[in-house]
Enzyme design. Sequence first.
Site, PDB file in Angstrom:
ATOM      1  N   CYS A 133       0.861  -1.181   0.000  1.00  9.63           N
ATOM      2  CA  CYS A 133       0.000   0.000   0.000  1.00  9.63           C
ATOM      3  C   CYS A 133       0.898   1.232   0.000  1.00  9.63           C
ATOM      4  O   CYS A 133       1.721   1.399   0.903  1.00  9.63           O
ATOM      5  CB  CYS A 133      -0.863  -0.021   1.266  1.00  9.63           C
ATOM      6  SG  CYS A 133      -1.849   1.463   1.520  1.00  9.63           S
ATOM      7  N   CYS A 137      -1.091   3.582  -6.474  1.00 11.49           N
ATOM      8  CA  CYS A 137      -1.931   2.974  -5.445  1.00 11.49           C
ATOM      9  C   CYS A 137      -2.148   1.543  -5.917  1.00 11.49           C
ATOM     10  O   CYS A 137      -2.446   1.323  -7.099  1.00 11.49           O
ATOM     11  CB  CYS A 137      -3.267   3.715  -5.342  1.00 11.49           C
ATOM     12  SG  CYS A 137      -4.534   2.828  -4.404  1.00 11.49           S
TER      13      CYS A 137
HETATM   14  N1  DGL Z   1      -4.052   0.504  -1.844  1.00 18.58           N
HETATM   15  C1  DGL Z   1      -3.668   1.678  -1.174  1.00 18.58           C
HETATM   16  C2  DGL Z   1      -2.452   2.338  -1.805  1.00 18.58           C
HETATM   17  O1  DGL Z   1      -1.659   1.681  -2.444  1.00 18.58           O
HETATM   18  C3  DGL Z   1      -4.643   2.685  -0.676  1.00 18.58           C
HETATM   19  C4  DGL Z   1      -6.107   2.623  -0.874  1.00 18.58           C
HETATM   20  C5  DGL Z   1      -6.886   3.453   0.148  1.00 18.58           C
HETATM   21  O2  DGL Z   1      -6.999   2.974   1.267  1.00 18.58           O
HETATM   22  O3  DGL Z   1      -7.330   4.556  -0.190  1.00 18.58           O
HETATM   23  O4  DGL Z   1      -2.237   3.495  -1.656  1.00 18.58           O
END
Ligand code: DGL
Length: 272
Positions: free
Chosen positions: A74, A188
Amino acid sequence: MSEPRILLFDSGMGGLTVASAVAKQLPDAHLVYSADNAGFPYGAWKEQDLSKRIVKVLGALIARVKPDVVVIACNTASTVAMKELRETYPVPFVGTVPAIKPAAAMTKSGIIGVLATPGTVNREYTHSLIHTYAFHCKVFLHGAPRLAEIAEQKLRGHKVDMDELRNEIMPVYRKRDGGRTDVVVLGCTHYPLLVDEINEVAPWAVTFIDPAPAIARRVADVAEETKLQPPINDVPAHGTVILTSARGEASETLTAYGAMGFPKHEVLDLPV
Ligand code: DGL
């Protein structure tokens, strides 16, 4: 020889794009996925609150899974809490940050788009990546408020609203001095789940950078350098997803995790 036990972490389902790449790279690894669905989405959280939350949740997950390696799959979490995590827990961490360096090396027009959550876009860390590696490029950085949620809805089998999707991505498609954006960083881990739909609504074709394969290679290197623990009973089985709220036990959510290689689940209740 025992295989590494790897804990992957994200706010939701985005880290599954990284989990798939890790499963390809290390087919015999013991993979446990975790989603802080109680805290999802991370994009709008205040920096300090989010960092505290992530350190707390990872503490509970590490105690439960006893991993050899942790992957923070993430960007929003990695750009805010990596330093604290490494200072707090002795296990090796691999993070995920926007792939600005490869984008700067790849662009021909010199115009790069970075799609990320509003949190990642605001981070000092992200700005310093741009200043260090893409100072010679024009970088359009966009914090997409709803894109992660749209990706989750898609995985749950809902239809993607293409007009909403177009609004979320358009700010990175730009023209300047006769050139236009030719490389878009998917900053993301949720966004690679939407590449087909993004291509459908985009005004022109670009090269997308999904860092998952590079992260998976890094995970393999770190696992090789790490002294693995002997097998332990009473840890979640390979293919388990750990959720931080029973809200995620909706059948369409569990079906989505199952389809991506995590058919078992458990809840570690960690309310926000
Ligand atoms: N998947 C996450 C990232 O790579 C974030 C998604 C979220 O919680 O808004 O930033």
